[in-house]
Scaffold this motif. Structure first.
Motif, PDB file in Angstrom:
ATOM      1  N   ARG A 154     -24.989  33.951  38.387  1.00 16.02           N
ATOM      2  CA  ARG A 154     -25.232  35.369  38.627  1.00 16.02           C
ATOM      3  C   ARG A 154     -26.292  35.934  37.692  1.00 16.02           C
ATOM      4  NH1 ARG A 154     -20.367  36.498  38.419  1.00 16.02           N
ATOM      5  NH2 ARG A 154     -20.172  37.242  36.280  1.00 16.02           N
ATOM      6  N   SER A 155     -26.388  35.366  36.488  1.00 19.90           N
ATOM      7  CA  SER A 155     -27.366  35.827  35.504  1.00 19.90           C
ATOM      8  C   SER A 155     -28.685  35.064  35.571  1.00 19.90           C
ATOM      9  CB  SER A 155     -26.782  35.689  34.087  1.00 19.90           C
ATOM     10  OG  SER A 155     -25.612  36.467  33.950  1.00 19.90           O
ATOM     11  N   ASN A 156     -28.836  34.157  36.551  1.00 17.76           N
ATOM     12  CA  ASN A 156     -30.062  33.351  36.697  1.00 17.76           C
ATOM     13  C   ASN A 156     -30.359  32.612  35.381  1.00 17.76           C
ATOM     14  OD1 ASN A 156     -32.355  32.265  37.907  1.00 17.76           O
ATOM     15  ND2 ASN A 156     -33.645  34.017  37.358  1.00 17.76           N
ATOM     16  N   LYS A 180     -32.087  39.646  35.666  1.00 16.41           N
ATOM     17  CA  LYS A 180     -30.704  39.376  36.074  1.00 16.41           C
ATOM     18  C   LYS A 180     -29.804  38.972  34.906  1.00 16.41           C
ATOM     19  CE  LYS A 180     -31.818  37.907  40.790  1.00 16.41           C
ATOM     20  NZ  LYS A 180     -31.659  36.828  41.801  1.00 16.41           N
ATOM     21  N   ASP A 233     -27.330  39.521  32.557  1.00  9.17           N
ATOM     22  CA  ASP A 233     -26.318  40.535  32.249  1.00  9.17           C
ATOM     23  C   ASP A 233     -25.954  40.545  30.774  1.00  9.17           C
ATOM     24  OD1 ASP A 233     -26.326  41.196  34.893  1.00  9.17           O
ATOM     25  OD2 ASP A 233     -24.457  40.147  35.390  1.00  9.17           O
ATOM     26  N   SER A 282     -27.519  42.699  39.958  1.00  9.15           N
ATOM     27  CA  SER A 282     -27.310  42.535  38.525  1.00  9.15           C
ATOM     28  C   SER A 282     -27.151  43.904  37.874  1.00  9.15           C
ATOM     29  CB  SER A 282     -28.483  41.779  37.901  1.00  9.15           C
ATOM     30  OG  SER A 282     -29.671  42.553  38.003  1.00  9.15           O
TER      31      SER A 282
END
Length: 555
Positions: free
Chosen positions: A102-104, A185, A187, A219
């Motif tokens: 999700r945070s790349n 992205k 977080d 994000s």
């Protein structure tokens, strides 16, 4: 044999060169050991919340899960008696991988796996074994500072690890700002920079941003940016709804987005990457010094800024030397000359490459030796508010449900109100309501309550004293009438003695009847009289001899 730190750098450089084959995006962030540990702490707290309802985790549980995570990811043979992975460890690993995706971002274990896939290109790079990487991440192996030939050395990671906790926290903030310029992205980077310096954005703001990001599937940074842009553009059908929770924090969120816009302007307008990097670091340092009153934080910010400037210049020099050694200084993915705004795109691309290399070097540094300083909730106060750790930010603040006990004073007063007599509400009644009686009213009649005794109901003694008997001579003397005139020998009318005797006899009989009345009846007479009745009775009381004289004139 090269040192572990330099071998890790070469592995990361290999992944960057082959990013189009291995990574989904060129701007993927590489997480080092400290970032991996912080992500694992958040994941464990989230798993505990799902299972027990509380977003908390002990430090000992994090360290134990850290060993299990490295064991599961590096893939050695499980210990005896544990043929399969426990269910909780599988859930933690799945949540950890989901956070990175999700945070790349990727971690160093992923870097090792990708280098193993490149069998041809990896021959020129000496890879680490899984055991060596496990020892490095767990902190049991020191990173040697011996530089590789042709590669300038950077400030020692061991010396940075021995620095104060404030310096480490300030350096993480600098790197997080630079990471947001590279990867929007990330977080974890936004959590470390949202309220540093202070913008009045506390845990409640971060919780609202987190919930909005989950609803939209974006994000955290993109959620904040899109909200601020929508407010700035306005419009009847485009502006956010008035009930949007982020509207309460529009001032702080706008300040954060405005600061990031200024950094992006610097990144796109400066042609030299070394100069651009220095300007970015100076802008971040100026914001920290302006927003913090602590001298320690200001000194740490200035020291970190000077270190990062030096490192950016060295990274840029290494990239130029590598490009000249390859025979060309043009990247294969460089935009064409006729492209729109190609100059800005080119400048931004070169600076991003330098920033990525700087962040990669930061990721392969030696892990923090004191895990308590890294994971504790008592982090250095960089924004004037206590409790600024990542775990505290990701924890949703408790909202009052109204079930908390009231103050002692209110509880005592409410208890006393229970013992007070309650007055039943009565309707509006007319002025003649006293002459009527309600059917459901059990009260006594009005004449029984107010006690209006007659003039004859004068209170008497319960046991009256016996009066002396009157002799005929006494009664004869009392029957004599003394005229008002001053004559000594009054003249009596004929037959007056007989009338007076009859009247006196009747009066004596009435007095005897009242005196001989039984005490039970006397008790039934009301003993209480109003002030007005008593006053009237006193006025009507006769003096001695007045009754005889009055009866005489009645005849």
């Amino acid at each position: 044999m090269q040192a572990i730190g330099e071998r890790l750098k070469q592995m990361v450089r290999l992944v960057r060169r082959k990013s189009h084959q291995l990574l989904e995006s060129e701007r993927t962030t590489v997480y080092g050991a400290d970032a991996m540990l912080m992500v694992l702490q958040l994941v464990l707290a989230e798993v505990n919340k799902q299972q027990s309802g509380e977003f908390r985790v002990a430090l000992s549980d994090v360290l134990l899960a850290w060993k299990h995570l490295l064991t599961d990811k590096l893939g050695p043979r499980p210990p005896d008696g544990e043929a399969t992975r426990p269910e909780r460890r599988a859930v933690i690993l799945e949540a950890y991988e989901a956070f990175l995706k999700r945070s790349n971002a990727v971690d160093l274990v992923h870097v090792l796996g990708m280098c193993q896939q490149l069998s041809d290109d990896s021959d020129s790079v000496e890879l680490l074994s899984p055991v060596e990487l496990y020892e490095f991440l767990s902190g049991s192996t020191d990173v040697s500072d011996t530089p590789v030939s042709g590669v300038p050395s950077t400030p020692s990671a061991k010396s940075r690890a021995c620095g104060s906790q404030v310096e480490s926290a300030v350096r993480r903030v600098f790197c997080s700002y630079l990471s947001l310029l590279v990867n929007t992205k990330d977080d974890l980077a936004l959590a470390l920079t949202l309220d540093v310096p202070s913008r009045a954005l506390g845990p409640l703001t971060f919780t609202d941003v987190k919930h909005a990001a989950r609803r939209t599937g974006m994000s955290l940074f993109l959620t904040v940016t899109s909200f601020v842009r929508a407010v700035q553009l306005g419009g009847k059908g485009y502006a956010p709804a008035p009930s949007d929770p982020l509207r309460k924090h529009i001032k702080g969120l706008s300040a954060f987005v405005h600061f990031l816009d200024n950094l992006e302007d610097i990144l796109g307008e400066t042609s030299d990457p070394s100069v651009c990097g220095s300007k970015l670091v100076c802008a971040i340092c100026g914001a920290l010094v302006k927003g913090c009153d602590s001298r320690d934080i200001c000194a740490a910010a200035e020291k970190t800024a000077s270190q990062l400037k030096e490192e950016i210049c060295k990274v840029h020099q290494v990239q130029k030397d590598t490009a000249h050694a390859a025979g060309t200084g043009i990247s294969p993915a460089r935009p064409k000359a006729h492209a729109v705004n190609h100059d800005t795109a080119y400048v931004g691309r070169e600076v991003v490459k330098v920033l990525l290399a700087l962040l990669d070097n930061e990721a392969v540094t030696q892990p923090c030796t004191n895990k308590a300083d890294l994971l504790s909730e008592d982090q250095p106060v960089l924004n004037g508010i206590k409790g600024t750790s990542v775990l505290t930010l990701f924890r949703s603040p408790q909202v009052s449900t109204g079930s908390s006990p009231e103050p002692l004073k209110k509880r005592v007063q409410s208890r006393l109100n229970l013992f007070k007599p309650k007055m039943e509400p009565r309707g509006i009644r007319s002025q003649f309501a006293c002459t009527y009686r309600d059917d459901n009213d059990n009260e006594l009649p009005l004449n029984r309550v107010l006690h209006f005794p007659s003039s004859s109901q004068v209170p008497t003694c319960v046991h009256p004293a016996a009066k002396p008997k009157r002799t005929p001579s006494t009664s004869a003397k009392s029957s004599e009438i003394v005229p008002r005139s001053g004559s000594a020998n009054p003249v009596r009318a004929p037959g007056s003695d007989t009338a007076v005797k009859k009247t006196t006899k009747k009066r004596k009989q009435a007095d005897m009847e009242m005196e001989n009345e039984p005490p039970e009846k006397k008790k039934q007479q009301p003993m209480k009289m109003s002030i007005r009745t008593t006053t009237t009775t006193k006025k009507k009381k006769l003096i001695a001899g007045q009754a005889t004289l009055t009866n005489f004139f009645r005849v």
